[in-house]
Design an enzyme around this catalytic site. Structure first.
Site, PDB file in Angstrom:
ATOM      1  N   LYS A  63       0.842  -1.217   0.000  1.00 22.84           N
ATOM      2  CA  LYS A  63       0.000   0.000   0.000  1.00 22.84           C
ATOM      3  C   LYS A  63       0.869   1.256   0.000  1.00 22.84           C
ATOM      4  CE  LYS A  63      -3.806  -2.236   2.514  1.00 22.84           C
ATOM      5  NZ  LYS A  63      -3.246  -3.540   2.894  1.00 22.84           N
ATOM      6  N   THR A 116     -11.136  -2.022   3.916  1.00 19.52           N
ATOM      7  CA  THR A 116     -12.407  -2.694   4.228  1.00 19.52           C
ATOM      8  C   THR A 116     -12.736  -2.613   5.717  1.00 19.52           C
ATOM      9  OG1 THR A 116     -11.048  -4.667   4.062  1.00 19.52           O
ATOM     10  CG2 THR A 116     -12.624  -4.318   2.316  1.00 19.52           C
ATOM     11  N   ARG A 209      -7.332 -14.223   8.213  1.00 15.11           N
ATOM     12  CA  ARG A 209      -7.601 -14.920   9.476  1.00 15.11           C
ATOM     13  C   ARG A 209      -8.469 -16.170   9.377  1.00 15.11           C
ATOM     14  NH1 ARG A 209      -8.581  -9.201  12.214  1.00 15.11           N
ATOM     15  NH2 ARG A 209      -9.071  -8.874  10.007  1.00 15.11           N
TER      16      ARG A 209
END
Ligand code: C5P
Length: 231
Positions: A63, A116, A209
């Site tokens: 990013k 998100t 996860r």
């Protein structure tokens, strides 16, 4: 493309040893892995090169955000290792510099729209950006594509609106915020199941996860594939 090729496993674990064990536990099943900021200070770039040498696909999720000259240099250096995907922030000048830095390499430059883990309330409280999250994400996606991005990272909630946009229709959309049926949402806010996200137009799903924190990561991975194909 098979379901296996559409699932990118986020190696969000505390060390490269653990990440490598996770990769090995999925050997012959998963072939696309994401290495992000959590592993960068712990040998993540070396791990990314190791995975590439093993013939796996690698998504480097850094990013990046900086002035154009620095982005160009950074991306040019990173692309020498021929990673498959690299993320930069979706601001047009950042994307443009990244595309220049990428040069003739095959690495796809993907632009981050909105995390998100953010929703409208977060934008009000912290970032003071007016407008609907979906509209903002779509506008960021469009600008990033115009600046040369190969695709965008977008939440499941923005998939339909981004796919409807003529500029984004055929571009890569990588979607995090994926939660298989019956799994915890954690810190994500704009989520969907793997099946829903693919149906709404995701090219690839990023799943962390639900796989890496599972007692049996391979079983969790296979269950996700079953959920996709049984729908
Ligand atoms: O564990 P979980 O499936 O929520 O992990 C999602 C992954 O996708 C994380 O590695 C996170 O950094 C990444 N990501 C995200 N939202 C974005 C871009 C990347 O959650 N907009």
């Amino acid at each position: 493309m098979s379901d296996r090729d559409k699932i990118i496993v986020a190696l969000d674990v505390e060390s490269c040893d653990k990440a490598l064990k996770l990769v090995e536990s999925l050997d012959g099943y998963a072939n696309f892995f994401k290495i992000g900021l959590g592993l960068i200070g712990r040998g993540g770039l070396e791990l990314a090169s190791t995975l590439k040498k093993r013939g796996l696909h690698v998504f480097l999720d850094l990013k990046l955000f900086d002035i154009s000259n620095t982005i160009k240099n950074a991306v040019s250096g990173l692309c020498e290792a021929k990673f498959d995907f690299l993320t930069v922030q979706g601001d047009p000048q950042v994307v443009k510099a990244a595309v220049e830095g990428r040069g003739k390499s095959n690495t796809k430059i993907l632009a981050v729209t909105f995390l998100t883990s953010l929703d409208r309330k977060d934008l009000d409280q912290n970032l003071i950006i007016p407008g609907e999250v979906q509209t903002l994400a779509c506008s960021r996606a469009e600008k990033a594509i115009l600046a040369g991005a190969d695709g965008v990272i977008a939440s499941p909630k923005e998939l339909s609106i981004i796919r409807e946009n003529s500029l984004c229709m055929t571009k890569i959309i990588v979607t995090p915020g994926i939660r298989p049926t019956n799994s915890a949402i954690d810190d994500q806010k704009r989520v969907a199941t793997p099946y829903e996200a693919l149906k709404m137009g995701a090219s690839y799903l990023v799943i962390g996860r639900p796989i890496c924190q599972a007692n049996d990561p391979l079983a969790a991975y296979e269950e996700i594939k079953t959920q996709i194909s049984n729908n």
